[in-house]
Design a protein around this motif. Structure first.
Motif, PDB file in Angstrom:
ATOM      1  N   TRP A 212       0.824  -1.209   0.000  1.00 48.91           N
ATOM      2  CA  TRP A 212       0.000   0.000   0.000  1.00 48.91           C
ATOM      3  C   TRP A 212       0.856   1.256   0.000  1.00 48.91           C
TER       4      TRP A 212
ATOM      5  N   ILE B 150       0.615   4.153  -2.835  1.00 47.57           N
ATOM      6  CA  ILE B 150       0.410   5.556  -2.471  1.00 47.57           C
ATOM      7  C   ILE B 150       1.512   6.433  -3.050  1.00 47.57           C
ATOM      8  N   VAL B 151       2.752   5.962  -3.024  1.00 45.88           N
ATOM      9  CA  VAL B 151       3.855   6.742  -3.586  1.00 45.88           C
ATOM     10  C   VAL B 151       3.676   6.920  -5.089  1.00 45.88           C
TER      11      VAL B 151
ATOM     12  N   VAL C 289       0.843   6.793  -6.834  1.00 46.60           N
ATOM     13  CA  VAL C 289      -0.304   7.674  -7.070  1.00 46.60           C
ATOM     14  C   VAL C 289       0.066   9.126  -6.776  1.00 46.60           C
ATOM     15  N   ALA C 290       0.805   9.365  -5.693  1.00 42.63           N
ATOM     16  CA  ALA C 290       1.235  10.729  -5.371  1.00 42.63           C
ATOM     17  C   ALA C 290       2.126  11.288  -6.479  1.00 42.63           C
ATOM     18  N   PHE C 291       3.004  10.462  -7.013  1.00 43.50           N
ATOM     19  CA  PHE C 291       3.863  10.902  -8.109  1.00 43.50           C
ATOM     20  C   PHE C 291       3.031  11.264  -9.337  1.00 43.50           C
TER      21      PHE C 291
ATOM     22  N   ILE D  32      -0.146  12.164  -9.467  1.00 40.79           N
ATOM     23  CA  ILE D  32      -0.915  13.381  -9.195  1.00 40.79           C
ATOM     24  C   ILE D  32      -0.015  14.609  -9.293  1.00 40.79           C
ATOM     25  N   GLY D  33       1.194  14.507  -8.754  1.00 45.93           N
ATOM     26  CA  GLY D  33       2.147  15.620  -8.843  1.00 45.93           C
ATOM     27  C   GLY D  33       2.500  15.955 -10.278  1.00 45.93           C
ATOM     28  N   GLN D  34       2.716  14.928 -11.100  1.00 50.50           N
ATOM     29  CA  GLN D  34       3.020  15.158 -12.505  1.00 50.50           C
ATOM     30  C   GLN D  34       1.832  15.776 -13.236  1.00 50.50           C
TER      31      GLN D  34
ATOM     32  N   ARG E 288       1.619  19.403 -12.440  1.00 47.76           N
ATOM     33  CA  ARG E 288       2.760  20.135 -12.966  1.00 47.76           C
ATOM     34  C   ARG E 288       2.597  20.405 -14.461  1.00 47.76           C
TER      35      ARG E 288
END
Length: 90
Positions: free
Chosen positions: A9, A13-14, A16-18, A20-22, A25
């Protein structure tokens, strides 16, 4: 070796966070890349099914297979084929 579910998990999460950040941006570029990869994934699945008609092999075409092939490309299609052969062999 057994990986605890918590670490899986954390990895999800890492990633998905990446993503979303991309997306925030460069929203247009990321959306275009995702759309292009999904279209290529559909074509890859159709190509496997077309070639598979000669050897009696078929991958189901659904959103899961299209997105897997789209996000992972040819390795994703190879994984889908291997998974299908593994499930049928079992």
């Amino acid at each position: 070796m057994h990986i605890p579910a918590m670490w899986l998990w954390v990895g999800v999460i890492v990633v998905v966070a990446f993503l979303i950040g991309q997306f925030f941006r460069k929203p247009g570029t990321v959306a275009w890349i995702i759309l292009r990869n999904c279209a290529l994934g559909c074509l890859f699945v159709f190509a496997v099914n077309w070639v598979g008609t000669y050897v009696n092999f078929h991958l189901p075409f659904n959103p899961v297979t299209a997105l897997t092939a789209g996000f992972l490309g040819l390795p994703g299609v190879a994984a889908l084929v291997a998974l299908k052969l593994w499930v049928l062999a079992g």
